[in-house]
Design an enzyme around this catalytic site. Structure first.
Site, mmCIF file in Angstrom:
data_model
loop_
_atom_site.group_PDB
_atom_site.id
_atom_site.type_symbol
_atom_site.label_atom_id
_atom_site.label_comp_id
_atom_site.label_asym_id
_atom_site.label_seq_id
_atom_site.Cartn_x
_atom_site.Cartn_y
_atom_site.Cartn_z
ATOM 1 N N ASP A 158 -112.232 -64.986 46.150
ATOM 2 C CA ASP A 158 -113.245 -66.291 45.643
ATOM 3 C C ASP A 158 -113.068 -67.160 46.903
ATOM 4 O O ASP A 158 -113.781 -66.830 47.295
ATOM 5 C CB ASP A 158 -112.542 -67.180 44.318
ATOM 6 C CG ASP A 158 -112.129 -66.109 43.701
ATOM 7 O OD1 ASP A 158 -113.567 -65.132 42.889
ATOM 8 O OD2 ASP A 158 -111.410 -66.388 42.809
ATOM 9 N N HIS A 186 -110.241 -68.127 38.016
ATOM 10 C CA HIS A 186 -110.932 -66.025 38.634
ATOM 11 C C HIS A 186 -111.915 -66.660 37.231
ATOM 12 O O HIS A 186 -112.102 -65.322 36.911
ATOM 13 C CB HIS A 186 -109.816 -65.901 38.559
ATOM 14 C CG HIS A 186 -110.957 -64.903 39.191
ATOM 15 N ND1 HIS A 186 -111.307 -64.773 40.122
ATOM 16 C CD2 HIS A 186 -111.091 -63.638 39.297
ATOM 17 C CE1 HIS A 186 -112.640 -63.207 40.474
ATOM 18 N NE2 HIS A 186 -112.251 -62.738 39.592
HETATM 19 P P1 NAD Z 1 -111.510 -49.686 36.828
HETATM 20 O O1 NAD Z 1 -111.881 -48.990 35.668
HETATM 21 O O2 NAD Z 1 -112.049 -48.325 37.989
HETATM 22 O O3 NAD Z 1 -109.845 -48.967 37.099
HETATM 23 C C1 NAD Z 1 -108.774 -49.124 36.564
HETATM 24 C C2 NAD Z 1 -108.002 -48.245 36.429
HETATM 25 O O4 NAD Z 1 -107.023 -49.051 35.779
HETATM 26 C C3 NAD Z 1 -108.316 -47.201 35.410
HETATM 27 O O5 NAD Z 1 -107.932 -45.942 35.860
HETATM 28 C C4 NAD Z 1 -107.587 -47.334 33.781
HETATM 29 O O6 NAD Z 1 -107.087 -45.943 33.806
HETATM 30 C C5 NAD Z 1 -106.189 -48.232 34.211
HETATM 31 N N1 NAD Z 1 -105.237 -48.416 33.414
HETATM 32 C C6 NAD Z 1 -105.572 -49.231 32.331
HETATM 33 N N2 NAD Z 1 -105.057 -49.212 31.129
HETATM 34 C C7 NAD Z 1 -104.032 -48.948 32.102
HETATM 35 C C8 NAD Z 1 -102.585 -49.419 31.682
HETATM 36 N N3 NAD Z 1 -102.097 -49.966 30.854
HETATM 37 N N4 NAD Z 1 -101.431 -49.174 32.841
HETATM 38 C C9 NAD Z 1 -102.016 -48.501 34.127
HETATM 39 N N5 NAD Z 1 -103.506 -48.007 34.019
HETATM 40 C C10 NAD Z 1 -104.050 -48.939 32.827
HETATM 41 O O7 NAD Z 1 -111.619 -50.782 37.389
HETATM 42 P P2 NAD Z 1 -111.435 -51.339 38.610
HETATM 43 O O8 NAD Z 1 -112.442 -51.704 39.186
HETATM 44 O O9 NAD Z 1 -110.366 -50.952 39.601
HETATM 45 O O10 NAD Z 1 -110.617 -53.176 38.351
HETATM 46 C C11 NAD Z 1 -109.078 -52.891 38.120
HETATM 47 C C12 NAD Z 1 -109.630 -54.494 37.428
HETATM 48 O O11 NAD Z 1 -109.724 -55.412 38.173
HETATM 49 C C13 NAD Z 1 -110.819 -55.150 36.272
HETATM 50 O O12 NAD Z 1 -109.726 -56.216 35.202
HETATM 51 C C14 NAD Z 1 -110.958 -55.915 37.063
HETATM 52 O O13 NAD Z 1 -111.923 -56.478 36.456
HETATM 53 C C15 NAD Z 1 -110.373 -56.460 37.968
HETATM 54 N N6 NAD Z 1 -110.736 -56.363 39.268
HETATM 55 C C16 NAD Z 1 -109.998 -57.617 39.590
HETATM 56 C C17 NAD Z 1 -110.775 -59.203 40.796
HETATM 57 C C18 NAD Z 1 -110.321 -59.912 41.433
HETATM 58 O O14 NAD Z 1 -110.528 -60.849 42.063
HETATM 59 N N7 NAD Z 1 -109.344 -60.404 40.411
HETATM 60 C C19 NAD Z 1 -111.232 -58.716 41.583
HETATM 61 C C20 NAD Z 1 -112.668 -57.154 41.154
HETATM 62 C C21 NAD Z 1 -111.707 -56.785 40.034
HETATM 63 C C1 LMR Z 2 -114.552 -60.048 40.689
HETATM 64 O O1 LMR Z 2 -114.956 -61.239 41.695
HETATM 65 O O2 LMR Z 2 -115.556 -59.291 41.419
HETATM 66 C C2 LMR Z 2 -114.100 -59.425 40.140
HETATM 67 O O3 LMR Z 2 -113.418 -60.604 38.983
HETATM 68 C C3 LMR Z 2 -114.852 -58.820 39.067
HETATM 69 C C4 LMR Z 2 -115.376 -59.198 37.539
HETATM 70 O O4 LMR Z 2 -115.485 -59.153 36.722
HETATM 71 O O5 LMR Z 2 -116.738 -60.596 38.051
#
Ligand code: NAD
Ligand code: LMR
Length: 327
Positions: A158, A186
């Site tokens: 962000d 967030h």
């Molecule tokens: P994705 O679905 O591509 O990958 C998630 C992975 O986590 C999968 O491979 C799944 O098997 C694994 N997983 C699920 N439960 C698990 C556990 N208990 N232990 C270990 N691994 C586990 O998702 P992604 O695009 O990589 O996103 C991951 C997370 O990050 C999501 O919750 C997404 O919303 C979040 N995210 C946060 C931000 C932020 O700014 N804070 C930004 C982008 C994404």
């Molecule tokens: C983001 O800000 O891109 C991540 O938190 C993914 C989402 O769900 O928005």
């Protein structure tokens, strides 16, 4: 030099794919420190993880000493210096991040406890999986015996989004923009604060010259950027999220530059009236010894104070919603 042991959960997912080669190439701990990567996944994803492991090997990163792939949380967290808690369900179109609380929250009880059992006592943990702030609260609450300040959540994406939007509006390179930052959750209630930042050494408001935009479209764009990416890509941000997670961890372990503020969501110590224990984004500096300081004494307009009160109220609601997961 002793290798840095770095754990990444959800390593077979989208963010995992983007983050791992960069950690292996030294983007967190620098070009001289060897790295041991521990990749934690759930059992059904271990086959895909094996493909990721092969690709990592094929990058032939000179610093990469060892790769451990596992579904065993204690093996994954054992001896970790840095932990990226990424593994969690992402939201899809039409969802808010808070809708993931009940699906993802329980993941962080077991992982927090395993970090306390096996990771280094001065481990640096960043929670990326959404809703990141409250998942971080769950993780540190489960990590008995570890200082909660070892746990943080990511609002660096962000923060970076805010810098990029300001640079674009001002028609300057991003490097000319400094010290805009994020308060709170967030989520769409986050508060991008431009009152203490500069563009080319002049106050942001003076350079932008459009208070309506700064309090309106700018804030909305930053708050809704994650949704805009999901609407465009069909899946949530990955390259930018991985980049922000690396920047977050690098700032924390190697330090911020003199005069530089960054945004990190950290367990509140009561600063700025945020109830103690809530994981809220603050402006921070990092001295480079693996600690951070919440920047104190910033004067805030009524606009910021009111918006921060709303995002903190949302964090309190989230804390109530997961009360059963807080040990
Ligand atoms: P994705 O679905 O591509 O990958 C998630 C992975 O986590 C999968 O491979 C799944 O098997 C694994 N997983 C699920 N439960 C698990 C556990 N208990 N232990 C270990 N691994 C586990 O998702 P992604 O695009 O990589 O996103 C991951 C997370 O990050 C999501 O919750 C997404 O919303 C979040 N995210 C946060 C931000 C932020 O700014 N804070 C930004 C982008 C994404
Ligand atoms: C983001 O800000 O891109 C991540 O938190 C993914 C989402 O769900 O928005």
């Amino acid at each position: 030099m002793k290798p840095a042991v770095v754990t990444v959960t959800g390593a077979a997912g989208q963010i995992g794919y983007a983050i791992l080669p960069r950690i292996a190439h030294g983007d967190v701990f620098g070009p001289d420190r060897p790295v041991i990567l521990k990749l934690l996944e759930i059992e059904p994803a271990l086959k895909a993880l094996e493909g990721v492991r092969m690709e990592l090997e094929d990058c032939a990163p000179p610093l990469l000493q060892k790769i451990v792939c596992t579904a065993d949380v204690d093996e994954g967290m054992g001896d970790a210096d840095a932990v990226f808690l990424v593994g969690a369900r992402p939201r899809g179109p039409g969802m808010e991040r808070g809708d993931l609380l009940r699906a993802n929250g329980p993941i962080f009880t077991g992982q927090g406890a395993a970090i306390a059992r096996g990771a280094k006592k001065d481990v640096c943990v960043v929670v990326v999986g959404n809703p990141a702030n409250t998942n971080c609260l769950i993780a540190y609450s489960s990590a008995k015996g570890l200082d909660p300040s070892r746990f943080t959540a990511m609002t660096r994406l962000d923060h970076d989004r805010a810098l990029a939007q300001l640079a674009r509006k001002a028609g300057v390179p991003v490097r000319a923009v400094a010290n805009a930052f994020i308060w709170g959750n967030h989520s769409p209630t986050m508060v991008p604060d431009t009152e203490h930042g500069t563009i080319g050494c002049r106050p942001i408001a003076e350079v932008i010259g459009d208070a309506g935009w700064l309090h309106g479209d700018f804030v909305k764009t930053v708050q809704q950027r994650g949704k805009a990416i999901i609407d465009a890509r069909g899946v949530s941000s990955a390259a930018s999220a991985a980049n922000a997670a690396i920047s977050h961890m690098r700032s924390w372990v190697t330090g911020t530059a003199p005069g530089e503020l960054q945004s990190m969501a950290v367990p509140s110590d009561g600063s700025y009236g945020v109830p103690a224990g809530l994981v809220s984004s603050f402006p921070v500096t990092c001295p480079g010894d693996g600690t951070y300081r919440i920047v104190q004494g910033l004067e805030r307009s009524g606009w910021v104070v009111d918006k921060v009160a709303a995002t903190v109220a949302e964090l309190e609601d989230e804390r109530k919603a997961v009360a059963d997961l807080l040990k």
